[in-house]
Motif scaffolding. Structure first.
Motif, mmCIF file in Angstrom:
data_model
loop_
_atom_site.group_PDB
_atom_site.id
_atom_site.type_symbol
_atom_site.label_atom_id
_atom_site.label_comp_id
_atom_site.label_asym_id
_atom_site.label_seq_id
_atom_site.Cartn_x
_atom_site.Cartn_y
_atom_site.Cartn_z
ATOM 1 N N CYS A 169 81.553 -7.952 87.083
ATOM 2 C CA CYS A 169 81.662 -6.361 87.468
ATOM 3 C C CYS A 169 80.241 -6.113 87.064
ATOM 4 O O CYS A 169 79.525 -6.295 86.311
ATOM 5 N N ARG A 170 79.736 -5.164 87.900
ATOM 6 C CA ARG A 170 78.400 -4.421 87.861
ATOM 7 C C ARG A 170 78.439 -3.732 86.691
ATOM 8 O O ARG A 170 77.411 -3.669 85.949
ATOM 9 N N HIS A 193 83.152 3.635 75.440
ATOM 10 C CA HIS A 193 82.555 2.754 76.491
ATOM 11 C C HIS A 193 81.339 3.498 76.870
ATOM 12 O O HIS A 193 80.493 2.932 77.467
ATOM 13 N N ALA A 194 81.396 4.656 77.008
ATOM 14 C CA ALA A 194 80.284 5.386 77.479
ATOM 15 C C ALA A 194 78.816 5.357 76.683
ATOM 16 O O ALA A 194 77.984 5.036 77.220
ATOM 17 N N LEU A 195 79.381 5.349 75.488
ATOM 18 C CA LEU A 195 78.159 5.141 74.239
ATOM 19 C C LEU A 195 77.228 3.952 74.682
ATOM 20 O O LEU A 195 76.203 3.782 74.574
ATOM 21 N N LEU A 251 81.134 3.591 89.454
ATOM 22 C CA LEU A 251 81.867 2.738 88.118
ATOM 23 C C LEU A 251 83.460 3.082 88.251
ATOM 24 O O LEU A 251 84.070 2.052 87.975
ATOM 25 N N GLU A 252 83.894 4.497 88.381
ATOM 26 C CA GLU A 252 85.314 4.501 88.316
ATOM 27 C C GLU A 252 85.978 3.601 89.778
ATOM 28 O O GLU A 252 86.964 3.152 89.400
ATOM 29 N N THR A 253 85.477 3.509 90.857
ATOM 30 C CA THR A 253 85.859 2.558 91.927
ATOM 31 C C THR A 253 85.969 1.289 91.299
ATOM 32 O O THR A 253 87.219 0.306 91.478
ATOM 33 N N GLU A 254 85.220 0.536 90.663
ATOM 34 C CA GLU A 254 85.034 -0.702 90.435
ATOM 35 C C GLU A 254 86.057 -0.894 89.169
ATOM 36 O O GLU A 254 86.927 -1.859 89.133
ATOM 37 N N ASP A 279 94.028 8.214 84.884
ATOM 38 C CA ASP A 279 93.301 9.578 85.458
ATOM 39 C C ASP A 279 92.375 10.222 84.423
ATOM 40 O O ASP A 279 91.525 10.616 84.422
ATOM 41 N N HIS A 280 93.183 10.363 83.134
ATOM 42 C CA HIS A 280 92.726 11.088 82.015
ATOM 43 C C HIS A 280 91.644 10.321 81.101
ATOM 44 O O HIS A 280 90.592 10.798 81.047
ATOM 45 N N TYR A 281 91.857 8.949 81.394
ATOM 46 C CA TYR A 281 90.571 8.162 80.815
ATOM 47 C C TYR A 281 89.227 8.234 81.715
ATOM 48 O O TYR A 281 88.359 8.613 81.059
ATOM 49 N N PHE A 282 89.603 8.229 82.972
ATOM 50 C CA PHE A 282 88.271 8.458 83.758
ATOM 51 C C PHE A 282 87.763 9.932 83.527
ATOM 52 O O PHE A 282 86.596 10.135 83.758
ATOM 53 N N THR A 283 88.494 10.734 83.408
ATOM 54 C CA THR A 283 88.006 12.192 83.270
ATOM 55 C C THR A 283 87.291 12.341 82.062
ATOM 56 O O THR A 283 86.267 12.821 82.175
ATOM 57 N N GLU A 284 87.802 11.648 80.911
ATOM 58 C CA GLU A 284 87.084 11.687 79.661
ATOM 59 C C GLU A 284 85.834 10.872 79.877
ATOM 60 O O GLU A 284 84.897 11.225 79.349
ATOM 61 N N LEU A 285 85.726 9.625 80.479
ATOM 62 C CA LEU A 285 84.562 9.009 80.471
ATOM 63 C C LEU A 285 83.617 9.621 81.427
ATOM 64 O O LEU A 285 82.471 9.579 81.276
ATOM 65 N N LYS A 286 84.020 10.225 82.583
ATOM 66 C CA LYS A 286 83.178 11.101 83.294
ATOM 67 C C LYS A 286 82.287 12.219 82.545
ATOM 68 O O LYS A 286 81.139 12.269 82.748
#
Length: 321
Positions: A192-193, A143-145, A274-277, A255-262
């Motif tokens: 979504c933005r 998703h980040a890529l 992004l995380e909030t949305e 939480d783990h997913y968003f830590t990795e995404l960040k």
């Protein structure tokens, strides 16, 4: 296998000969099969071939055998071919290399790197916590890529359950409130933005693990396209865990997913926004898939108390939006 297809494989791999090996699996509704080909005279011992042959009359296990269903499947294989030929990832979200592709009338062929040879030879019917988190890391990197990337040549909106492609299933939904809200749920997700490219069918069966479970690669990109990353996350989690596990484990896994995404998004991305949305989208994405299941197979094991609870939460939110 036709000689012209064998010649395509031999030329693409620089092999002198090949032998058709075992069928890995049949494609959904009798649309062909995935087979392993063993090669001689090149540096690849084998490749995996996805051989699509559109049937004269397909029989859908859910009873939804329609012209619309057939057209959706045909498009999905064209999208998958385009994906493999025009998009690439990296080691953090590994996919098989596409070596060749061909289309002739009602047949299509995609020649792919054999992930078993590359070290991803394990499949899982259930996962340890470590393996589950490994898949979430793959999704986060994927998703980040593709964050902000237009899904050119792919589905404008990814996932196989997208509302616009599933009017038959919507019509079959008996929950009147959810049926009436389906369009609004889809609109919230679509507006979504922060958008990315989603795998579109990120179930456990489409991940190939390394022996130790530390690394993973993904296959099956028929429904890859644009959208909110939460669609992949909710579908993956729902493929791994039953309702009690979801109730207990989803918060920490998110939480783990968003830590990795960040850790892997570009620095110019407003990650807090992004995380909030996307956290807000979690329940909407889960409910969107729940809507599909209620119209496709209402007795499915994923139609459970956890899904119903999130659906009620979303319906309540929509009343106040």
């Amino acid at each position: 296998m036709k000689q012209e297809y064998q010649d395509l494989v031999l030329q693409a791999c620089g092999a002198s000969s090949l032998r058709v090996g075992a069928t890995i699996q049949s494609l959904w509704s009798g649309y062909g099969q995935i087979v392993r080909l063993h090669l001689q005279g090149c540096d690849r011992p084998s490749v995996v071939v996805k051989h699509v042959k559109f049937p004269d009359g397909a029989e859908h296990p859910g009873g939804c055998n329609t012209d619309r269903s057939h057209a959706r499947k045909v498009r999905s294989y064209h999208v998958e071919t385009h994906w493999y030929q025009n998009y690439s990832t990296n080691q953090s979200c590994r996919i098989p290399e596409c070596l060749a592709a061909s289309s002739h009338g009602d047949e299509m062929l995609i020649v792919l790197e054999d992930l078993d040879v590359a070290g991803y030879d394990q499949r899982r019917a259930s996962v340890t916590d470590r393996e589950l988190r490994t898949c979430l890391r793959w999704l986060a990197n994927f998703h980040a890529l593709f964050l902000g990337v237009a899904p050119e040549g792919l589905w404008p909106v990814g996932t196989y359950w997208h509302l616009d492609t599933r009017p038959d299933e919507l019509e079959a939904v008996e929950d009147a409130r959810l049926k009436a809200a389906a369009g609004d749920i889809d609109r919230v997700l679509s507006e979504c933005r922060f958008k990315t490219v989603v795998h579109g069918d990120a179930k456990l069966a489409n991940f190939c693990f390394s022996t130790a479970g530390q690394d993973v690669a993904a296959v099956d990109f028929q429904y890859v396209g644009g959208g909110c990353g939460m669609k992949d996350v909710v579908y993956f989690l729902g493929s791994c865990m039953e309702e009690k596990q979801c109730e207990k484990r989803v918060p920490a896994l998110l939480d783990h997913y968003f830590t990795e995404l960040k850790s892997c998004v570009k620095r110019d991305v407003d990650f807090a926004a992004l995380e909030t949305e996307w956290r807000e989208m979690f329940a909407f994405a889960w409910t969107d898939f729940h809507r599909f299941l209620l119209g496709w197979m209402p007795g499915h094991w994923k139609v459970n108390r956890y899904s119903k609870h999130l659906t009620e939460e979303v319906l309540h939110k929509l009343k106040h939006m």
